[in-house]
Design an enzyme around this catalytic site. Structure first.
Site, PDB file in Angstrom:
ATOM      1  CB  CYS A 181      -0.963  -0.012   1.179  1.00 50.55           C
ATOM      2  SG  CYS A 181      -0.183  -0.051   2.812  1.00 50.55           S
ATOM      3  CG  HIS A 236      -4.537  -0.271   3.967  1.00 51.51           C
ATOM      4  ND1 HIS A 236      -3.704  -0.807   3.013  1.00 51.51           N
ATOM      5  CD2 HIS A 236      -5.699   0.040   3.305  1.00 51.51           C
ATOM      6  CE1 HIS A 236      -4.319  -0.832   1.838  1.00 51.51           C
ATOM      7  NE2 HIS A 236      -5.522  -0.310   1.979  1.00 51.51           N
ATOM      8  CD  GLU A 248      -7.893  -0.746  -0.975  1.00 51.27           C
ATOM      9  OE1 GLU A 248      -7.609  -0.274   0.146  1.00 51.27           O
ATOM     10  OE2 GLU A 248      -8.834  -1.541  -1.159  1.00 51.27           O
TER      11      GLU A 248
END
Length: 278
Positions: A181, A236, A248
């Site tokens: 990420c 994240h 993402e």
């Protein structure tokens, strides 16, 4: 995902000078069943009193004051003049039961967003048109979707790389070329805006500059943390591209690098976003 890194870069952040303002409506306001409460915080021991205005703008008539530490009942909320205060920069103004408006930038409500119904006639301000740098950053992130797998520790400002061993679930990605990420964010901002972000989600959040998620706009970084939503629990990060969508990299069924719908109410979403491009 969060990785150990020696590459840290503090992105410069301009901090606006706090201004004591508050806002509109003359006359008592009847409380509704959906009211909320907040506490005035103008910074100090005690801080100066907060001015209550007749309309959601600092230029409107002063119709009262509330002392630092006072509790106010919020009948509804609306959008008005942008104000920088104790709790950051916001366009949200709180209509209080006793009459008038105060800037939400000086009211502790426990949330960076709306906590009461919108006042009658309120229209949500449109998202600003993204700058050329933001558009290029979004395009760079989108260009990688569907092309590479998720790879723990993979990706950098120059593009996809092999990952590392091992992910929290024990997966060895040393032979997997792709992005995690934070690696995807590194690449997108380097390619689109010439910015070098830190290489972990946690350090990207720490680098800032941060703004309340209620001011979310295209080009912002959105973060997820543990249930406590602490900085140390961040695991994240994704890029908000506007219209309720994010790009993402995540290990999921289907394409790991993807565009998907996003809600600020998702579990673990941090109350602030990072805006690398001002």
């Amino acid at each position: 995902m969060q990785l150990l890194s020696t590459r840290r870069r503090r992105i410069a952040t301009a901090v606006a000078t706090a201004a004591l303002v508050a806002a509109p409506l003359v006359g008592a306001v009847a409380a509704s069943a959906a009211t909320a409460t907040g506490t005035v915080n103008t910074t100090g021991n005690p801080g100066p009193a907060l001015t209550v205005r007749a309309a959601p703008t600092a230029a409107s008539e002063a119709v009262g004051k509330r002392s630092d530490g006072a509790t106010v009942t919020i009948v509804c909320q609306t959008y008005g003049q942008q104000v920088t205060g104790t709790y950051g920069t916001t366009r949200i103004w709180d209509r209080i039961r006793s009459g008038g408006y105060v800037s939400d930038a000086f009211i502790r409500t426990g949330s960076d967003g709306l906590v009461a119904p919108l006042c009658p006639g309120t229209t949500t301000p449109p998202e600003p048109t993204p700058s050329a740098a933001v558009k290029a950053t979004i395009a760079a992130a989108r260009s990688m979707t569907g092309k590479y797998p998720y790879s723990w520790g993979g990706g950098s400002y120059s593009g996809p790389t092999r990952g590392i061993c091992c992910s929290p679930s024990g997966i060895d990605d040393r032979q997997t070329v792709g992005f995690d990420c934070s690696g995807l964010m590194e690449y997108a901002f380097a390619k689109g805006a010439g910015l070098r972000l830190s290489s972990t989600s946690r350090s990207q959040y720490s680098d800032g500059p941060r703004v309340p998620i209620s001011q979310l706009r295209a080009g912002d970084l959105v973060f997820w943390s543990s249930s406590s939503r602490t900085t140390t629990g961040i695991h994240h990060v994704a890029l908000y591209v506007g219209d309720g969508l994010i790009v993402e990299a995540d290990r999921v069924s289907g394409p790991d690098l993807r565009v998907r719908a996003f809600s600020t109410g998702e579990t673990g979403v941090m109350p602030s976003v990072v805006r690398p491009i001002g």
